[in-house]
Design a protein around this motif. Structure first.
Motif, PDB file in Angstrom:
ATOM      1  N   GLY A  23       0.819  -1.210   0.000  1.00 41.61           N
ATOM      2  CA  GLY A  23       0.000   0.000   0.000  1.00 41.61           C
ATOM      3  C   GLY A  23       0.848   1.254   0.000  1.00 41.61           C
ATOM      4  O   GLY A  23       2.008   1.238  -0.414  1.00 41.61           O
ATOM      5  N   ASP A  37      -2.978   3.411   3.737  1.00 42.37           N
ATOM      6  CA  ASP A  37      -4.065   2.513   3.328  1.00 42.37           C
ATOM      7  C   ASP A  37      -3.695   1.055   3.600  1.00 42.37           C
ATOM      8  O   ASP A  37      -4.204   0.149   2.973  1.00 42.37           O
ATOM      9  N   GLY A  42      -8.533   0.642   3.613  1.00 36.10           N
ATOM     10  CA  GLY A  42      -8.709   1.871   2.846  1.00 36.10           C
ATOM     11  C   GLY A  42      -7.985   3.014   3.528  1.00 36.10           C
ATOM     12  O   GLY A  42      -7.303   2.836   4.537  1.00 36.10           O
ATOM     13  N   GLY A  43      -8.124   4.206   2.969  1.00 30.28           N
ATOM     14  CA  GLY A  43      -7.422   5.362   3.497  1.00 30.28           C
ATOM     15  C   GLY A  43      -7.841   5.705   4.913  1.00 30.28           C
ATOM     16  O   GLY A  43      -9.021   5.709   5.232  1.00 30.28           O
ATOM     17  N   LYS A  57     -11.054   6.850   9.595  1.00 26.50           N
ATOM     18  CA  LYS A  57     -11.294   6.626   8.172  1.00 26.50           C
ATOM     19  C   LYS A  57     -11.375   7.971   7.458  1.00 26.50           C
ATOM     20  O   LYS A  57     -11.963   8.918   7.970  1.00 26.50           O
ATOM     21  N   ASP A  61      -9.058   6.958  -0.858  1.00 27.02           N
ATOM     22  CA  ASP A  61      -8.204   5.794  -0.668  1.00 27.02           C
ATOM     23  C   ASP A  61      -6.891   5.900  -1.429  1.00 27.02           C
ATOM     24  O   ASP A  61      -6.006   5.074  -1.234  1.00 27.02           O
TER      25      ASP A  61
END
Length: 90
Positions: A23, A37, A42-43, A57, A61
């Protein structure tokens, strides 16, 4: 593991831009704020350097979108304002 790292210097901050097989990561120094990520989540942002387990969160992403937001935030404010950055990223 393939890894690439570059540095960006803006407004007295250094942003480490890291991409690897697992990532991407953006690290803001000397603040030690991390956006990444990893972990298949995800980001997200790690807002507390001493508590890496805490993560929030974020809406994007991709590394490029988050880097652009981070750079714009720092340039606009001439510094990093963590609570404002988090709201911009969410």
């Amino acid at each position: 593991m393939q890894k690439e790292q570059t540095k960006l210097h803006i407004q007295g901050k250094t942003i480490y831009i890291v991409t690897a097989d697992g990532g991407w990561t953006l690290i803001v120094m000397p603040d030690k704020i991390i956006l990444d990520d990893y972990h298949n989540k995800g980001g997200h942002i790690h807002p507390e350097p001493k508590n890496h387990k805490k993560e929030i969160k974020i809406k994007f992403d991709t590394q490029t979108e988050n880097l652009n937001m981070l750079v714009n935030h720092i340039n606009k404010n001439k510094k990093l304002i963590l609570n404002e950055l988090i709201e911009e990223l969410k």
